[in-house]
Design an enzyme around this catalytic site. Structure first.
Site, PDB file in Angstrom:
ATOM      1  N   ASP A  64       0.879  -1.170   0.000  1.00  0.00           N
ATOM      2  CA  ASP A  64       0.000   0.000   0.000  1.00  0.00           C
ATOM      3  C   ASP A  64       0.918   1.221   0.000  1.00  0.00           C
ATOM      4  OD1 ASP A  64      -1.571   2.191   0.583  1.00  0.00           O
ATOM      5  OD2 ASP A  64      -2.775   1.147   2.094  1.00  0.00           O
ATOM      6  N   VAL A  65       0.958   1.930  -1.122  1.00  0.00           N
ATOM      7  CA  VAL A  65       1.949   3.010  -1.250  1.00  0.00           C
ATOM      8  C   VAL A  65       1.681   4.174  -0.298  1.00  0.00           C
ATOM      9  CG1 VAL A  65       2.518   2.458  -3.660  1.00  0.00           C
ATOM     10  CG2 VAL A  65       0.748   4.182  -3.173  1.00  0.00           C
ATOM     11  N   TYR A 165      -7.248  15.370  -6.597  1.00  0.00           N
ATOM     12  CA  TYR A 165      -6.552  14.667  -7.690  1.00  0.00           C
ATOM     13  C   TYR A 165      -5.720  15.667  -8.487  1.00  0.00           C
ATOM     14  CZ  TYR A 165      -5.916  11.368 -11.575  1.00  0.00           C
ATOM     15  OH  TYR A 165      -5.387  10.543 -12.544  1.00  0.00           O
ATOM     16  N   LYS A 169      -1.564  15.465  -8.447  1.00  0.00           N
ATOM     17  CA  LYS A 169      -0.790  15.252  -9.673  1.00  0.00           C
ATOM     18  C   LYS A 169       0.132  16.447  -9.950  1.00  0.00           C
ATOM     19  CE  LYS A 169      -2.321  11.127 -10.839  1.00  0.00           C
ATOM     20  NZ  LYS A 169      -1.455   9.946 -10.596  1.00  0.00           N
ATOM     21  N   THR A 200      -8.718   2.520 -19.263  1.00  0.00           N
ATOM     22  CA  THR A 200      -8.339   1.570 -18.206  1.00  0.00           C
ATOM     23  C   THR A 200      -9.537   1.424 -17.270  1.00  0.00           C
ATOM     24  OG1 THR A 200      -7.606   3.250 -16.633  1.00  0.00           O
ATOM     25  CG2 THR A 200      -5.963   2.478 -18.206  1.00  0.00           C
TER      26      THR A 200
HETATM   27  P1  NAP Z   1      -6.223   1.347 -12.627  1.00  0.00           P
HETATM   28  O1  NAP Z   1      -6.229   0.244 -13.615  1.00  0.00           O
HETATM   29  O2  NAP Z   1      -7.346   1.512 -11.682  1.00  0.00           O
HETATM   30  O3  NAP Z   1      -4.852   1.256 -11.802  1.00  0.00           O
HETATM   31  C1  NAP Z   1      -4.630   1.886 -10.565  1.00  0.00           C
HETATM   32  C2  NAP Z   1      -3.534   1.086  -9.891  1.00  0.00           C
HETATM   33  O4  NAP Z   1      -3.117   1.721  -8.682  1.00  0.00           O
HETATM   34  C3  NAP Z   1      -4.011  -0.325  -9.522  1.00  0.00           C
HETATM   35  O5  NAP Z   1      -2.988  -1.213  -9.831  1.00  0.00           O
HETATM   36  C4  NAP Z   1      -4.207  -0.228  -8.028  1.00  0.00           C
HETATM   37  O6  NAP Z   1      -4.033  -1.510  -7.417  1.00  0.00           O
HETATM   38  C5  NAP Z   1      -3.101   0.742  -7.663  1.00  0.00           C
HETATM   39  N1  NAP Z   1      -3.315   1.391  -6.376  1.00  0.00           N
HETATM   40  C6  NAP Z   1      -4.361   2.177  -6.004  1.00  0.00           C
HETATM   41  N2  NAP Z   1      -4.225   2.537  -4.713  1.00  0.00           N
HETATM   42  C7  NAP Z   1      -3.065   1.974  -4.275  1.00  0.00           C
HETATM   43  C8  NAP Z   1      -2.374   1.972  -3.033  1.00  0.00           C
HETATM   44  N3  NAP Z   1      -2.829   2.632  -1.963  1.00  0.00           N
HETATM   45  N4  NAP Z   1      -1.214   1.292  -2.942  1.00  0.00           N
HETATM   46  C9  NAP Z   1      -0.726   0.601  -4.011  1.00  0.00           C
HETATM   47  N5  NAP Z   1      -1.316   0.577  -5.202  1.00  0.00           N
HETATM   48  C10 NAP Z   1      -2.483   1.242  -5.328  1.00  0.00           C
HETATM   49  O7  NAP Z   1      -6.102   2.738 -13.376  1.00  0.00           O
HETATM   50  P2  NAP Z   1      -5.005   3.353 -14.374  1.00  0.00           P
HETATM   51  O8  NAP Z   1      -5.770   4.262 -15.235  1.00  0.00           O
HETATM   52  O9  NAP Z   1      -4.120   2.329 -14.958  1.00  0.00           O
HETATM   53  O10 NAP Z   1      -4.182   4.264 -13.362  1.00  0.00           O
HETATM   54  C11 NAP Z   1      -2.782   4.204 -13.221  1.00  0.00           C
HETATM   55  C12 NAP Z   1      -2.252   5.605 -12.988  1.00  0.00           C
HETATM   56  O11 NAP Z   1      -2.491   6.393 -14.159  1.00  0.00           O
HETATM   57  C13 NAP Z   1      -2.895   6.368 -11.825  1.00  0.00           C
HETATM   58  O12 NAP Z   1      -1.882   7.054 -11.103  1.00  0.00           O
HETATM   59  C14 NAP Z   1      -3.813   7.361 -12.518  1.00  0.00           C
HETATM   60  O13 NAP Z   1      -4.022   8.515 -11.737  1.00  0.00           O
HETATM   61  C15 NAP Z   1      -2.999   7.651 -13.766  1.00  0.00           C
HETATM   62  N6  NAP Z   1      -3.774   8.260 -14.864  1.00  0.00           N
HETATM   63  C16 NAP Z   1      -4.722   7.523 -15.517  1.00  0.00           C
HETATM   64  C17 NAP Z   1      -5.429   8.115 -16.560  1.00  0.00           C
HETATM   65  C18 NAP Z   1      -6.474   7.379 -17.343  1.00  0.00           C
HETATM   66  O14 NAP Z   1      -7.163   7.991 -18.160  1.00  0.00           O
HETATM   67  N7  NAP Z   1      -6.635   6.086 -17.144  1.00  0.00           N
HETATM   68  C19 NAP Z   1      -5.152   9.442 -16.926  1.00  0.00           C
HETATM   69  C20 NAP Z   1      -4.168  10.138 -16.237  1.00  0.00           C
HETATM   70  C21 NAP Z   1      -3.477   9.527 -15.213  1.00  0.00           C
HETATM   71  P3  NAP Z   1      -4.746  -1.928  -6.010  1.00  0.00           P
HETATM   72  O15 NAP Z   1      -6.119  -1.322  -6.017  1.00  0.00           O
HETATM   73  O16 NAP Z   1      -4.732  -3.419  -6.032  1.00  0.00           O
HETATM   74  O17 NAP Z   1      -3.863  -1.381  -4.938  1.00  0.00           O
END
Ligand code: NAP
Length: 267
Positions: A64-65, A165, A169, A200
């Protein structure tokens, strides 16, 4: 396939889903011993197993980060197994619903905790190992939310993520430049990616407030705002992260690179 990470150890937080999973697969496909970290163990172990089944090297360590003890234990376990860290992708993140000023202290603390404090905890714990390895590369995960705002009409039509958020960021952007400065003398490059809408579970599930469901709004958003047609996929971001983490990017540090289908280039 290039072998840019042969002999290297790469850590990916949030490596059990979405962008982190795609990037973990990319690192492993290019020769890295890949360590996936996240909270959901079953999902994490399944991704690691599937990477190994396709010939890559991957393990999952629960982390858990937002919890300092959990981070320090996970980094120590990774170093115990592999002896070094060369690459760190600080990808774990979470959003929240809610529009300012109707946001709770709990949501603020959670979102800052996972995104910003988590990036700090993991980077701090991994740093001495990157130094000991003679240098390496860190890639951070920002968002277009750190750079762009919205109008009232956009908010009404698409909704927005919570203010926490946006703030978290933007903090990661600043932390990137700071860490890049500190990393110079240690041969550690620190860069950051700033995605727009990437298809995602997080985006499709809706950090976006909409009664019709996040996916519907998501499609409307990229149709309206992007230059490039159609959605961005996790692999698109994985390709950029792998480039920044590799020696191909040896002269790039302190950069924040948009990967948003051209959204930020528009008016
Ligand atoms: P996602 O599939 O929901 O992935 C989020 C990841 O973060 C999961 O692996 C989750 O795993 C992990 N996570 C969440 N809380 C955590 C915690 N406390 N400790 C450790 N791991 C944790 O969504 P994603 O879109 O790939 O997101 C990945 C990153 O991209 C995020 O930082 C998000 O803000 C960023 N982002 C995404 C988008 C987009 O459009 N998808 C756009 C801009 C930025 P667990 O729940 O198992 O811990």
């Amino acid at each position: 396939m290039a072998n840019r990470f042969e002999g290297k150890v790469a850590i990916v937080t949030g490596g059990n889903s979405g962008i982190g999973e795609a990037t973990g697969r990319q690192f492993a496909a290019e020769g890295a011993k890949t360590v996936l970290m996240a909270r959901r163990e079953e999902q994490g172990r399944a991704v690691a197993e599937s990477i190994r089944a396709s010939g890559g090297e991957a393990t999952f360590i629960r982390c858990d980060v937002s919890d300092c003890d959990s981070v320090e234990a996970a980094i120590a376990a990774a170093v115990e197994t592999h002896g070094r860290i060369d690459v760190l992708f600080n990808n774990a993140g979470a959003g929240a619903r809610g529009n300012f000023p109707d946001e709770s202290n709990e949501d603020w603390d959670r979102v800052i905790g996972v995104n910003l404090t988590g990036t700090f905890y993991v980077s701090r714990a991994a740093w001495p190992h990157l130094v000991a390895a003679g240098g390496g590369a860190v890639v951070q995960m920002s968002s277009l939310a750190a750079q762009r705002g919205f109008s009232s009409r956009m908010q009404d039509e698409y909704g927005t993520a919570a203010s926490s958020y946006y703030a978290a960021k933007a903090g990661i952007d600043a932390l990137t430049r700071y860490m890049a400065g500190v990393g110079g003398r240690h041969n550690i490059r620190v860069n950051c990616v700033r995605p727009g809408q990437i298809l995602t579970p997080m985006a499709a599930g809706g950090t976006i407030n909409d009664p019709d469901g996040g996916h519907h709004v998501f499609e409307k958003m990229f149709d309206f705002h992007q230059i490039v047609q159609g959605p961005g996929y996790p692999q698109d971001v994985a390709n950029l992260v792998a480039f920044l983490a590799s020696d191909d990017a040896r002269f790039i540090s302190g950069e924040i690179v948009n990967i948003d289908g051209g959204v930020a280039a528009k008016i």
